[in-house]
Design a protein around this motif. Sequence first.
Motif, short mmCIF file in Angstrom:
data_model
loop_
_atom_site.label_atom_id
_atom_site.label_comp_id
_atom_site.label_asym_id
_atom_site.label_seq_id
_atom_site.Cartn_x
_atom_site.Cartn_y
_atom_site.Cartn_z
N CYS A 78 3.41 -0.84 -10.40
CA CYS A 78 4.82 -0.45 -10.63
C CYS A 78 5.66 -1.59 -11.18
O CYS A 78 6.81 -1.39 -11.56
CB CYS A 78 5.44 0.08 -9.34
SG CYS A 78 5.54 -1.16 -8.04
N THR A 111 5.05 4.64 -10.45
CA THR A 111 3.66 4.52 -10.03
C THR A 111 2.72 5.32 -10.94
O THR A 111 1.52 5.34 -10.71
CB THR A 111 3.50 4.99 -8.57
OG1 THR A 111 3.91 6.35 -8.47
CG2 THR A 111 4.34 4.13 -7.64
N LEU A 138 0.85 -1.20 0.00
CA LEU A 138 0.00 0.00 0.00
C LEU A 138 0.89 1.25 0.00
O LEU A 138 0.49 2.30 0.50
CB LEU A 138 -0.89 0.01 1.25
CG LEU A 138 -1.79 -1.22 1.46
CD1 LEU A 138 -2.45 -1.18 2.83
CD2 LEU A 138 -2.85 -1.30 0.37
N ARG A 150 4.12 -8.61 -2.90
CA ARG A 150 5.35 -8.49 -3.71
C ARG A 150 6.41 -9.50 -3.25
O ARG A 150 7.26 -9.89 -4.04
CB ARG A 150 5.88 -7.05 -3.64
CG ARG A 150 4.95 -6.06 -4.33
CD ARG A 150 5.31 -4.61 -4.06
NE ARG A 150 6.66 -4.28 -4.46
CZ ARG A 150 7.27 -3.12 -4.16
NH1 ARG A 150 6.61 -2.20 -3.44
NH2 ARG A 150 8.50 -2.90 -4.55
S1 SF4 Z 1 2.18 0.57 -7.58
FE1 SF4 Z 1 3.79 -0.61 -6.60
S2 SF4 Z 1 4.35 0.63 -4.81
FE2 SF4 Z 1 2.35 1.34 -5.48
S3 SF4 Z 1 0.89 0.17 -4.22
FE3 SF4 Z 1 1.17 -0.89 -6.21
S4 SF4 Z 1 2.74 -2.44 -5.82
FE4 SF4 Z 1 2.85 -0.92 -4.15
#
Ligand code: SF4
Length: 323
Positions: free
Chosen positions: A27, A63, A9, A19
């Motif tokens: 991302c 992002t 988050l 992850r």
């Molecule tokens: S874009 Fe990446 S950093 Fe942002 S919440 Fe999703 S997984 Fe997490």
Amino acid sequence: MKDEYRRCLLCPRRCGVDRSAGELGFCRQDDRIRLACATRHFGEEPPLTEGGGSGTLFFSGCTLRCGFCQNVQLSRSEVGAIVDENDLAEIFLEMEARGARNLNFVSATPFLPGIEGALEKARHQGLSLPVVWNGSGYETVETVRRLAGFVDIFLPDLKLLDPPRSGRLFAARDYPRVAVAAIRVMVDAAPLRWEEGELKGGTIVRHLVLPGLIEESLRVLEWCAENLRDRALLSLMLQFSVPPESRGRSGRKAGLEYRQVRSDEYDRLLRQLDDLGIEEGFIQEADDEEEWWPNFEDPNPFPAQYSKVVWSCNVPGGFTEGR
Ligand code: SF4
């Protein structure tokens, strides 16, 4: 293993993916730190670069998804090598040894827990450089409050204030609301602090002028005049470059035109700055001749006069000569 990677988050996407199990969110990064390049950069605002350059670290992933991103090889996660916290701490210390003025983290939010760990290790080994957090402005308020614990200078973008256009250009309709909220917290957390003419702390809000969207830039400048006066610095950037695949074509998306900023647009922005009484900050010179695009597959992605590379994923062993 950082627990927060198990349900990520960290940014406003709030993907909630695990992850650490290899799941990828917006991302496209798992729980390992992926770094492309660490360089002493001389193309940032003067207070960040004077002397030995800004110790700029370019990470993979982003992002947002801006169609005109200059660092597209990074934002699409095409370039970068895995480093652990010990490696990163060593790179920080080497940046300081080679004269960098600060550590400047670019689009690094997906790796925030690892960066905190690496900074702690490097501080124990004597690292004394200040920290610059350099990003799109697309941050959660919670993350900004956390960053405020160790960041000296925030360097956020304020790209646009129009939600539908932000949706089309960055894949983030909520960008204006999120960025404005994040910048307000940054400015509160990091008041401008000068010592003997040197910027020691504060917020520099960057705005990249997008050709064809000058009305948007005028709105952003108005917002800055109303909300940031005497509390943060404005940096007006004119380095929009046409993506290589779009050169020679008359590309246009959501009002953005794929060309450089014209002199009449530049003059209009200068008048707006004057009318609004914005005097403190930085503005790039309009320069039709200079259009270049970094290549992160090269050991030095930038023209040599702007960049002295300390570590690169394209150099065997990572570190360049000079140790
Ligand atoms: S874009 Fe990446 S950093 Fe942002 S919440 Fe999703 S997984 Fe997490």
